[in-house]
Enzyme design. Structure first.
Site, short mmCIF file in Angstrom:
data_model
loop_
_atom_site.label_atom_id
_atom_site.label_comp_id
_atom_site.label_asym_id
_atom_site.label_seq_id
_atom_site.Cartn_x
_atom_site.Cartn_y
_atom_site.Cartn_z
CE1 TYR A 89 -36.84 -14.98 34.66
CE2 TYR A 89 -35.04 -13.56 35.38
CZ TYR A 89 -35.60 -14.81 35.24
OH TYR A 89 -34.92 -15.91 35.70
N GLY A 90 -40.03 -12.62 36.14
CA GLY A 90 -41.00 -13.71 36.20
C GLY A 90 -41.96 -13.60 37.36
CB ALA A 91 -43.00 -16.19 39.80
CG LEU A 92 -39.19 -13.11 42.43
CD1 LEU A 92 -37.67 -13.01 42.36
CD2 LEU A 92 -39.67 -13.17 43.86
CD GLU A 133 -35.50 -17.11 41.88
OE1 GLU A 133 -35.73 -18.23 41.39
OE2 GLU A 133 -36.27 -16.15 41.72
#
Length: 167
Positions: free
Chosen positions: A17-20, A92
């Site tokens: 959902y983010g920087a990936l 993470e």
């Protein structure tokens, strides 16, 4: 004639959902075969509202484990192997910052849901709940994501996630 050794190639589904996400600063981690196997599967949305916030001096997107608060969060599902999951667990800081949990994700109207691994922030300071909630993350100039290799070791991200009451 001997049988060839059967390699376990079971793939898991991972919701990011983010920087990936594709086009975001850390997507190269998923794209690197040195980290394991990852293949885009589809876009998806959380089945429950969750707060997605940008926090710490490094502008990290966090999905807080607080069901019913925030928005339905849009992201992407990747098929990944165990090696990639282990690489991402290290990235993470699984157990230190995030936990990886299995949650159902909506894959489209009439398409149903699919169980996926997702990284959630379990322990967090209450002030994160006062930040602006997002339904989708995009890196921006107002909150530029700082890649891990550009962060100072003197100030790890978890230092910004204090769990004690602030005076």
């Amino acid at each position: 004639m001997g049988q060839a050794k059967k390699v376990s190639s079971a793939l898991s589904k991972l919701f990011v959902y983010g920087a990936l996400k594709y086009g975001q600063p850390s997507n190269s981690i998923l794209a690197s075969s040195g980290n394991g196997f990852a293949k885009f599967w589809c876009k998806a949305t959380t089945t429950q509202k969750l707060p997605l916030v940008i926090a710490t001096r490094y502008n990290i997107p966090f999905l807080l484990n607080k069901p019913g608060v925030g928005y339905y969060v849009t992201g992407e599902i990747y098929e990944v192997d165990d090696r990639m999951l282990n690489s991402l667990d290290n990235l993470e800081d699984c157990e230190e910052i995030y936990t990886r949990e299995m949650h159902d994700m909506n894959i489209g109207v009439g398409e149903g849901t699919v169980p996926c691994w997702v990284y959630l922030l379990q322990k967090y300071p209450e002030n994160l709940l006062s930040l602006r909630y997002l339904s989708s993350y995009e890196n921006s100039t107002t909150h530029p994501y700082i890649m891990r290799h550009r962060r100072t070791h003197k100030h790890p991200a978890q230092d910004d996630l204090t769990y004690e009451a602030q005076n």
